[in-house]
Design a protein around this motif. Structure first.
Motif, short mmCIF file in Angstrom:
data_model
loop_
_atom_site.label_atom_id
_atom_site.label_comp_id
_atom_site.label_asym_id
_atom_site.label_seq_id
_atom_site.Cartn_x
_atom_site.Cartn_y
_atom_site.Cartn_z
N ILE A 1 -7.37 -20.97 -57.12
CA ILE A 1 -8.06 -21.35 -58.37
C ILE A 1 -8.38 -22.84 -58.35
O ILE A 1 -9.48 -23.26 -58.77
CB ILE A 1 -7.19 -20.99 -59.58
N LEU A 2 -7.44 -23.66 -57.87
CA LEU A 2 -7.68 -25.10 -57.78
C LEU A 2 -8.88 -25.39 -56.88
O LEU A 2 -9.72 -26.23 -57.20
CB LEU A 2 -6.43 -25.79 -57.23
N LEU A 3 -8.97 -24.68 -55.74
CA LEU A 3 -10.10 -24.88 -54.82
C LEU A 3 -11.41 -24.55 -55.51
O LEU A 3 -12.38 -25.32 -55.44
CB LEU A 3 -9.91 -24.00 -53.58
N VAL A 4 -11.44 -23.41 -56.20
CA VAL A 4 -12.69 -23.00 -56.86
C VAL A 4 -13.06 -23.96 -57.99
O VAL A 4 -14.23 -24.35 -58.14
CB VAL A 4 -12.57 -21.56 -57.38
N VAL B 1 -13.85 -28.15 -66.28
CA VAL B 1 -12.62 -27.64 -65.68
C VAL B 1 -12.03 -26.53 -66.54
O VAL B 1 -11.66 -25.45 -66.04
CB VAL B 1 -11.61 -28.78 -65.49
N GLY B 2 -11.94 -26.77 -67.86
CA GLY B 2 -11.37 -25.76 -68.74
C GLY B 2 -12.22 -24.52 -68.83
O GLY B 2 -11.71 -23.39 -68.81
N ILE B 3 -13.55 -24.68 -68.92
CA ILE B 3 -14.42 -23.51 -69.04
C ILE B 3 -14.45 -22.72 -67.74
O ILE B 3 -14.53 -21.49 -67.75
CB ILE B 3 -15.84 -23.96 -69.46
N SER B 4 -14.38 -23.41 -66.61
CA SER B 4 -14.41 -22.73 -65.31
C SER B 4 -13.21 -21.82 -65.11
O SER B 4 -13.28 -20.87 -64.31
CB SER B 4 -14.48 -23.77 -64.18
N VAL B 5 -12.11 -22.11 -65.79
CA VAL B 5 -10.92 -21.27 -65.65
C VAL B 5 -11.25 -19.83 -66.00
O VAL B 5 -10.76 -18.88 -65.37
CB VAL B 5 -9.78 -21.81 -66.52
N GLU B 6 -12.11 -19.63 -67.02
CA GLU B 6 -12.44 -18.27 -67.45
C GLU B 6 -13.10 -17.48 -66.33
O GLU B 6 -12.94 -16.27 -66.24
CB GLU B 6 -13.36 -18.33 -68.67
N PHE B 7 -13.90 -18.16 -65.51
CA PHE B 7 -14.60 -17.45 -64.43
C PHE B 7 -13.66 -17.11 -63.27
O PHE B 7 -14.01 -16.28 -62.43
CB PHE B 7 -15.75 -18.31 -63.90
N CYS B 8 -12.51 -17.75 -63.22
CA CYS B 8 -11.61 -17.58 -62.08
C CYS B 8 -10.39 -16.72 -62.40
O CYS B 8 -9.99 -15.87 -61.60
CB CYS B 8 -11.14 -18.94 -61.56
N VAL B 9 -9.79 -16.98 -63.54
CA VAL B 9 -8.45 -16.45 -63.78
C VAL B 9 -8.47 -14.94 -63.97
O VAL B 9 -7.53 -14.24 -63.55
CB VAL B 9 -7.81 -17.16 -64.99
N HIS B 10 -9.52 -14.39 -64.58
CA HIS B 10 -9.54 -12.94 -64.81
C HIS B 10 -9.64 -12.17 -63.49
O HIS B 10 -8.92 -11.20 -63.28
CB HIS B 10 -10.72 -12.57 -65.72
N ILE B 11 -10.54 -12.60 -62.60
CA ILE B 11 -10.70 -11.94 -61.30
C ILE B 11 -9.42 -12.09 -60.48
O ILE B 11 -8.94 -11.13 -59.85
CB ILE B 11 -11.90 -12.52 -60.54
N THR B 12 -8.86 -13.31 -60.47
CA THR B 12 -7.64 -13.55 -59.69
C THR B 12 -6.48 -12.70 -60.22
O THR B 12 -5.71 -12.13 -59.43
CB THR B 12 -7.27 -15.04 -59.75
N VAL C 1 -4.74 -30.95 -62.74
CA VAL C 1 -3.29 -30.83 -62.52
C VAL C 1 -2.62 -30.16 -63.71
O VAL C 1 -1.77 -29.26 -63.54
CB VAL C 1 -2.68 -32.23 -62.26
N LEU C 2 -2.98 -30.56 -64.92
CA LEU C 2 -2.39 -29.94 -66.10
C LEU C 2 -2.71 -28.45 -66.19
O LEU C 2 -1.86 -27.63 -66.55
CB LEU C 2 -2.86 -30.66 -67.36
N LEU C 3 -3.95 -28.10 -65.83
CA LEU C 3 -4.32 -26.70 -65.89
C LEU C 3 -3.57 -25.87 -64.84
O LEU C 3 -3.15 -24.74 -65.11
CB LEU C 3 -5.83 -26.54 -65.68
N ILE C 4 -3.39 -26.42 -63.66
CA ILE C 4 -2.65 -25.70 -62.63
C ILE C 4 -1.20 -25.52 -63.06
O ILE C 4 -0.61 -24.43 -62.91
CB ILE C 4 -2.74 -26.44 -61.28
N LEU C 5 -0.59 -26.58 -63.61
CA LEU C 5 0.78 -26.45 -64.12
C LEU C 5 0.84 -25.43 -65.24
O LEU C 5 1.79 -24.64 -65.35
CB LEU C 5 1.28 -27.82 -64.61
N PHE C 6 -0.20 -25.43 -66.06
CA PHE C 6 -0.27 -24.47 -67.15
C PHE C 6 -0.34 -23.04 -66.60
O PHE C 6 0.33 -22.13 -67.11
CB PHE C 6 -1.50 -24.78 -68.01
N LEU C 7 -1.14 -22.85 -65.58
CA LEU C 7 -1.26 -21.52 -64.97
C LEU C 7 0.07 -21.09 -64.37
O LEU C 7 0.48 -19.93 -64.50
CB LEU C 7 -2.34 -21.55 -63.89
#
Length: 1289
Positions: free
Chosen positions: A1146-1149, A1180-1191, A1126-1132
């Motif tokens: 991103i939340l789903l992935v 959760v934090g590390i997985s953001v790197e795999f998602c956010v750049h492509i998105t 939740v914090l990461l999604i709010l951060f995004l």
């Protein structure tokens, strides 16, 4: 602890004496003229004694005799069924009284059993109709007198069954067992009991001096009748026993033990296939989802083939939004770039307010850094080096209780209460000597052999000879060992059957004596331990089934050592010094001794884990060094340009790579220094894991920064290139790094100190690493590019090459797209855009996620002890052997707080389990729970100081609580001063001849002492030594069971009732046993409060504080994961400008990656604990790197979804693979070479799985989802006016 008195046999008045020189067998009564008739005796008076002093009856029949009034009253007090004439003299009665005195303490808690038992021996000794059921069958001549050598005792089966049924369940709390184990050798029926009672005992061995043959059938012609005195049922109202001693009583049927609690294992059966409900439900859900998705896909494809249904996306421009301009003719390697000359109409990207501010900041900041690299580099390094000064206070925490137990732990508080009010649990030093399995059958042979016992004596001699140096004084085992009775160490070893003396081995009968003691350890005096207590074979043997002790494949030798609350005091210091010498002796000598004996030896001491953790902190130093060298080589290769022989000296980035690795090290040292300065101790996890993690995270950003600068046109000055590069990648680096910092910060809420400290150190290290990257590393990039432009050699910048190399370096930064980039755009993306591939990808990834949900139910909580230790630790084998051989579980204490012992409170009957105690009392409930050990994890009834105290003061136990005429304490007759040390003057005529019982029945209230009586006699009981005449003495067994501080006020602040858990072999067993004990304690406390506001009871075992966290580990994991996501999604949403649509994807992935990671945990049998929870949160934090750049790349490109997916993979796919996936793999793979399994399992395996799952989801699943359900493009058309300055990237 019990003592020798526990074993005493309670046999008839004519007790003891070995046969004589002459023995005669008789087929009828010894006196030919004697008839079997009423008022006639078969044995009367004493005619001799054996060499061991036991008296023998005369075999002469005679008429019964009327006793005088004094003798009659004595007989009536013990034998109320004997009325009128008797067949015993006063000497015979005194012998009877002395013998049954030893049995009374075992049975007095159940009056019905005691009365039946006394009636058996009263009728045998003094019944006026003795000749009707006693027939002397053989006689012996002793000192020219005939004495009885054997008799037939005719008893009806009804009496035998009534006696056995009344006594079979009576508890003997001191030893956590049944009384029948001591007075009947564990008989399973009355015939076995009678056979045990009737056997002729050898010299100096408790038992009957002549053979008693118990019979039930008799011929009518003999004129004899079987003895058939009425028996009392244990449920008899007048002589009723407690539910613990008589579970079959009607009053106890209403409180029968609860049925074993089994967690619902719902299952569905389809034909021969059986599946769990959750698995079946997920399979059905999967079929439905795939069917719906497939139907939707067909419908969508049908519409797509209709040209009229195709619509172009409508792009709206939001008023007031800052726009990001992009060249319509983008270079494939440059998705976002700033151009000076642009056409009037061009593409732009909507930026959020935050993104606009970040772009402006990084533009100005990049220019400033490029102009002032020296200032930035020196100031940033100065700050970090200042933090490193805290390393002077660096300290490593190795104490297990400080690593794995939270400060607010309920179990830790309970341990503190137990240690301070009662006594700290003793320290354990242990040896396990086991045989090696047979190569043919694979079964280990028995270890109970003469050679192995002699080997054990040799080992014991070595142990006894240990002298450890502590502060100049020599410490031996006898100086520190636990001595229940103040004399001998309470060593748990089969050698106790020989009093720990090798000279007794042959004298006692060698191996045969050992096997005899396995079956008669409770009843044979020669089997008594040197510390005056019976030794249960299950505590000294291992690897056997049931009670087949002779088949045991392991000797378990345990040395209990006194413990102290003060861990820094002299007592603890002495113990630790001896333990170190003990471990050294085993390594240097004992292991060599057993090698040639075909046995194995494993060992442990109380301080072993702590010492091994200290050793572990330096075990992987070489691994750490090699890993940094490998990472340095990889970074240097990654950062450099494509090698060219002519310009490799200039284009390589070895010095820059080395500088990057040093910055990572500085960030870790700065984090450790900061926390060390504020007093936070480090752990081995921090020292070994954090450098790798920060390195893996930091390398990503280094590669992205360097490659971003390289992508800028060479026409721009270096300031412009650095500025544009930071504008391009600065926001994404910031987002990814702060996401990881946030994930680590959430992990700091984990209660386990080791993991909480790890998360705190890691969060600060990642933050410092990020700050150094955007300051010091950017400055180093500036220096490196200046070096390259000035044609200076890498690693030797003072050397400048000739100008002939100038032309060879032209064109750097204007390269053609790399092989990986072309693959992503020309091969990978087109394949993923095929509809068939999309359906397969969605189906496979959803299937694995649903399967992982089903697998999650198989993850067990816990953390194996051997995992946290070095793989070459001697404790690895020890823990394996403990699980394999131990047949008894850890001690379990039920601690009662604020017990009000006044007669008005009613607390006593709510706690005790003897006669007149409440049927649902605490001890009765514990006894019931022990009947269902598979769910309660309670193996035995509790040893109760309260029960034994009430028995001890009971008038029936006339040999226990006694007083002199002056009111002072009088010990039993077989103790000093009543009996001399050589036991030559024991008897009724010594200094204790005037001693009387403490109380008569009239002195007590319903057999319970008053407040004053309780207060006066409790210290007597706790100081009373147990002996044959009174087995209930509390000294030794209950010395530390009661806290007497302030008890004069009528309230005992703390006391404990001891039992044992069942053997616990797995981590889940420890967790479930703790949960079961707490649920039981809570239920009993609630039920007791219904009647009276009784005292509070808490369960305590020494391992509870280490396993408490696992009781709700699932709840902790889910809450922390939910908070992190939740914090990461709010951060995004707030800082990256992602739409709700993008955030949902991103939340789903992220959720799928975490769920799949848990599925991998189940497959690899990785347990759920604080370490794995931190890893999941960090995932959760590390997985953001795999998602956010492509998105993000997908969002800023124009065209339809397939085109945007292709562009996103073409621009960022290669970076995600080479700059994120490979760098993390290199950083993680090094951990597989660690010598500590916890790093291999919880860091290498989990992080490797995380990187692979992140790669698969980021480069396969996410692009497919975006191509089908991606958010609208943020690319818009903007008009450039003549006076408008260039837009910002």
């Amino acid at each position: 602890m019990a003592t020798s008195l526990f074993q005493v046999l309670f046999i008839i008045t004519t007790v003891s004496a070995e046969g004589s020189n002459t023995r005669f067998l008789l087929t009828s009564n010894v006196t030919s003229g004697e008839r079997h008739s009423e008022e006639s005796c078969a044995m009367y008076d004493i005619c001799g004694e054996r060499s061991d002093g036991k008296v023998l009856n005369c075999p002469y029949g005679s008429p019964s005799v009327k006793p005088d009034d004094l003798l009659s009253s004595k007989i009536q007090s013990l034998c109320p069924t004997i009325i009128g004439n008797v067949c015993c003299t006063e000497a015979q009665f005194d012998t009877l009284r002395t013998q049954v005195q030893q049995a009374i303490p075992f049975l007095v808690g159940c009056p019905a059993c005691l009365r039946n038992f006394l009636n058996l021996f009263c009728e045998l000794t003094c019944s006026p109709n003795q000749s009707l059921f006693i027939n002397v069958t053989s006689v012996s001549k002793v000192n020219q007198n005939l004495t009885v050598d054997g008799i037939d005792f005719y008893i009806t089966d009804a009496f035998g069954e009534g006696l056995y049924d009344a006594c079979k369940d009576v508890k003997f709390g001191t030893m956590n067992s049944r009384a029948i184990e001591f007075i009947g050798a564990g008989a399973k029926n009355f015939k076995e009991w009678f056979a045990f009672i009737g056997r002729r005992a050898g010299l100096n061995i408790p038992g009957s001096p002549y053979a008693i043959n118990f019979r039930s059938s008799i011929t009518e012609s003999s004129g004899m009748k079987p003895m058939n005195v009425s028996t009392y049922s244990c449920s008899d109202i007048s002589l009723g026993c407690s539910c613990g001693d008589c579970p079959s009583a009607p009053v106890c049927s209403n409180s029968a033990p609860p049925s074993p609690h089994r967690r619902g294992s719902c299952s569905v059966k389809i034909g021969s296939l059986k599946a769990k409900c959750i698995e079946f439900s997920l399979a059905v859900l999967y079929i439905i989802l795939v069917s719906v998705f497939f139907g939707w896909g067909l419908f969508h494809r049908t519409r797509e083939r209709n040209p009229a249904s195709r619509m172009k996306p409508l792009l709206n421009v939001m008023a007031g939004s800052q726009l990001h301009s992009v060249n319509g003719q983008k270079d494939e390697n440059l998705p976002m770039q700033m151009l000076e000359d642009v056409p009037q109409m061009k593409n732009g990207v909507q930026l959020s307010i935050v993104q606009g501010y970040m772009a402006n900041f990084y533009r100005r900041y990049g220019t400033w850094v490029a102009r002032n690299p020296t200032l930035v580099l020196c100031s940033s390094l100065a700050i970090v080096l200042l933090l490193c000064l805290g390393l002077i206070r660096f300290n490593v925490e190795t104490r297990p209780e400080k690593l794995w137990v939270g400060p607010g732990s309920k179990a830790a508080e309970e341990k503190q209460f137990f240690d301070s009010h009662l006594a700290p649990f003793y320290r354990i030093e242990q040896l396990i000597l086991a045989t090696i399995p047979d190569e043919i059958h694979g079964k280990p042979p028995s270890i109970v052999t003469e050679n192995n016992i002699k080997l054990l004596f040799e080992i014991q001699e070595k142990i006894d000879g240990i002298r450890a140096n502590y502060s100049g004084s020599m410490v031996s085992l006898t100086d520190i060992c636990m001595k229940p009775l103040g004399q001998d160490c309470a060593t748990q070893s089969v050698l106790q059957y020989f009093k720990m003396d090798p000279r007794n081995f042959d004298d006692y009968g060698g191996l045969e004596h050992t096997e005899y003691c396995f079956q008669h350890y409770t009843s044979a005096d020669k089997c008594m331990s040197a510390f005056k207590a019976p030794l249960d074979p299950s505590t000294a043997l291992g690897g056997f089934s049931g009670n087949n002790y002779s088949e045991a494949s392991a000797f378990i030798v345990t040395y209990p050592v006194n413990n102290a609350i003060d861990k820094e005091g002299n007592e603890t210091g002495k113990a630790v010094a001896w333990e170190k010498a003990f471990i050294q002796l085993v390594k240097d000598e004992l292991l060599l001794m057993v090698q040639s004996k075909n046995v194995t030896l494993s060992f442990s001491s109380e301080s072993s884990i702590e010492e091994e953790l200290k050793r572990e902190s330096t075990a992987d130093a070489i691994t750490i060094l090699i890993s940094y060298l490998v990472m340095f080589a990889y970074i240097s290769l990654t950062l450099g340009d494509t090698p060219r022989l002519s310009s490799i000296y200039i284009s390589s980035k070895i010095l820059l790579g080395l500088s990057g690795v040093l910055l990572v090290m500085l960030s870790v040292l700065g984090s450790v220094g900061f926390f060390s300065a504020i007093g936070v101790k480090s752990t081995l996890i921090i020292m070994e894991v954090i450098p790798f993690l920060v390195l893996a995270v930091g390398v990503d950003n280094m590669c992205i920064l360097v490659h971003a600068v390289k992508r800028q046109p060479l026409e721009l000055p270096l300031e412009g290139r650095v500025s544009n590069a930071l504008v391009e990648v600065g926001p994404s680096i910031t987002l990814a790094s702060l996401s990881e910092v946030l994930a680590f910060a959430v992990g700091s809420f984990i209660p386990m100190p080791a993991c909480r400290v790890f998360s705190m150190f890691a969060a600060l290290a990642v933050l410092l690493d990020f700050l150094l990257q955007v300051t010091a590393f950017v400055a180093l990039i500036v220096f490196d590019f200046l070096r390259a432009e000035d044609k200076r050699v890498d690693c030797f910048p003072c050397i400048k090459v000739s100008s002939s190399y100038a032309d060879s370096d032209k064109g750097i930064g204007q390269r053609k797209p790399g092989l990986l980039t072309r693959y992503m755009k020309e091969v990978h993306a087109p394949i993923l855009n095929l509809w068939g591939v999309k359906i397969v990808v969605i189906a496979v990834f959803v299937a694995f996620s649903l399967a992982s949900i089903a697998l999650c139910t198989r993850i067990e909580p816990g953390l194996e002890q051997k995992i946290v230790l070095p793989q070459d630790s001697y404790l690895q084998g020890y823990f394996n052997n403990v699980s394999e051989y131990l047949r008894i579980g850890p001690p379990l204490y039920f601690v009662v707080k604020n017990y009000n012992y006044s007669s008005e409170s009613g607390h006593t009957n709510q706690l005790c389990s003897i006669s007149q105690c409440d049927s649902d009392s605490l001890l009765n409930e514990i006894s019931r729970a022990s009947l269902i050990p598979e769910s309660s994890y309670i193996a035995k009834p509790a040893a109760s100081w309260l029960d034994d105290f009430l028995v001890w003061i009971s008038p029936e136990a006339f040999g226990c609580c006694r007083k002199f005429t002056n009111g002072s304490y009088c010990p039993p007759d077989d103790q000093s001063p009543c009996c001399s040390s050589d036991q030559g003057s024991c008897g009724l005529g010594g200094v204790c001849k005037d001693c009387t019982t403490c109380f008569r029945h009239s002195d007590l209230q319903n057999d319970r002492p008053s407040t004053a009586q309780f207060q006066e006699k409790l210290p007597w009981f706790l100081n009373a030594l147990p002996s044959a005449d009174c087995a209930k003495g509390g000294h030794g067994a209950y010395t530390s069971s009661v806290d007497l501080k302030g008890y004069e006020n009528g309230v005992i602040q703390a006391s404990e009732f001891r039992t044992y858990h069942t053997p616990l072999n797995k981590q889940i067993d420890y967790v479930n046993s703790m949960r079961a004990a707490r649920e039981f304690s809570s239920r009993v406390s609630d039920s007791l409060k219904v009647k009276f506001p009784c005292c509070k009871n808490i369960p305590y075992s020494v391992f509870y504080m280490f396993f408490e966290q696992y009781l709700d580990i699932w709840r902790t994991a889910l809450i922390n994961l939910a908070i992190a996501i939740v914090l990461l999604i709010l951060f995004l949403l707030c800082f990256s400008g992602c739409s709700f649509w993008s955030s949902a994807i991103i939340l789903l992935v992220l959720a799928m990656i975490v769920v799949d990671l848990m599925g991998v945990m189940a497959i690899l049998n990785i347990q759920l604990n604080a370490v794995s929870v931190v890893n999941l949160v960090m995932a959760v934090g590390i997985s953001v790197e795999f998602c956010v750049h492509i998105t993000h790349a997908f969002s800023v490109n124009g065209g339809d979804r397939d085109q945007r997916t292709k562009e996103a993979l073409g621009t960022m796919g290669a970076s995600v693979f080479s700059g994120i996936t490979l760098t993390k793999l290199v950083g993680v793979i090094v951990l597989c070479f660690s010598r500590t399994e916890v790093f291999v399992v919880y860091y290498f395996q989990m992080y490797l799985a995380l990187v692979l799952l992140g790669f698969l989801h980021g480069l396969i699943f996410l692009p497919v989802v975006l191509s089908m359900f991606g958010p609208p493009s943020r690319c818009v058309l903007i008009e450039k006016r003549e006076d408008q300055p260039p837009a910002l990237t």
